[in-house]
Design an enzyme around this catalytic site. Structure first.
Site, PDB file in Angstrom:
ATOM      1  N   HIS A   7      42.121  44.412  35.020  1.00 38.83           N
ATOM      2  CA  HIS A   7      42.039  44.360  33.562  1.00 38.83           C
ATOM      3  C   HIS A   7      40.939  45.271  33.050  1.00 38.83           C
ATOM      4  CE1 HIS A   7      39.209  41.058  34.774  1.00 38.83           C
ATOM      5  NE2 HIS A   7      38.469  41.523  33.788  1.00 38.83           N
ATOM      6  N   HIS A  79      33.804  46.386  30.377  1.00 39.74           N
ATOM      7  CA  HIS A  79      33.931  46.646  31.819  1.00 39.74           C
ATOM      8  C   HIS A  79      35.385  46.819  32.191  1.00 39.74           C
ATOM      9  CE1 HIS A  79      34.356  42.139  31.856  1.00 39.74           C
ATOM     10  NE2 HIS A  79      35.240  42.385  32.806  1.00 39.74           N
ATOM     11  N   GLU A 130      33.761  45.320  37.510  1.00 39.49           N
ATOM     12  CA  GLU A 130      33.958  44.004  38.108  1.00 39.49           C
ATOM     13  C   GLU A 130      34.913  44.188  39.276  1.00 39.49           C
ATOM     14  OE1 GLU A 130      36.047  41.319  35.469  1.00 39.49           O
ATOM     15  OE2 GLU A 130      35.486  39.553  36.630  1.00 39.49           O
TER      16      GLU A 130
END
Ligand code: CO
Length: 136
Positions: A7, A79, A130
């Protein structure tokens, strides 16, 4: 090491307005908001055919996205999340190569119930990354 894009996360000042933008203007399928108090955010998931976007709004005092929002009052990309098959092996390998893993370096459970770590943006072309362990 890295696999699929899981994502892209966008911090927004107004989650309802952002939901309307993605749902009504862009025609996306958008989830109901979910409070994640342990992460200090409320999240809405935007489903895309090949990935998803997470819209993040600060939840409570001391939210990790509050500082970002002060610097970026209209919101912005916060992010991106990339998948790995073994989060502990990835963390070890990255630290051996001199990359900084944020926090205590140990994986935490992320928004999708999988272990995640965050990597210092200064080690990765200015982008907070991440890593999420996804085993399928
Ligand atoms: Co994320």
């Amino acid at each position: 090491m890295i696999g699929r894009l899981n994502h892209v996360a966008i911090v927004v000042p107004d989650l309802e307005a952002a939901t309307r933008t993605y749902r009504d203007v862009l025609g996306a399928t958008v989830s109901a908001p979910q409070d994640l108090p342990e992460h200090g955010v409320t999240v809405v998931f935007v489903d895309l055919p090949n990935s998803r976007i997470e819209l993040l709004q600060a939840l409570g005092d001391g939210s990790p996205v509050s500082n970002f929002l002060e610097r970026n009052q209209a919101g912005g990309i916060h992010h991106m999340c990339l998948e790995v098959s073994d989060i502990n092996a990835a963390s070890l390998s990255l630290r051996e190569k001199g990359a900084r893993v944020l926090g205590d370096g140990k994986p935490k459970i992320g928004a999708h119930g999988n272990p995640v770590i965050f990597l210092h943006p200064k080690d990765f072309t200015g982008c907070l990354i991440e890593l999420e362990e996804v085993t399928d």
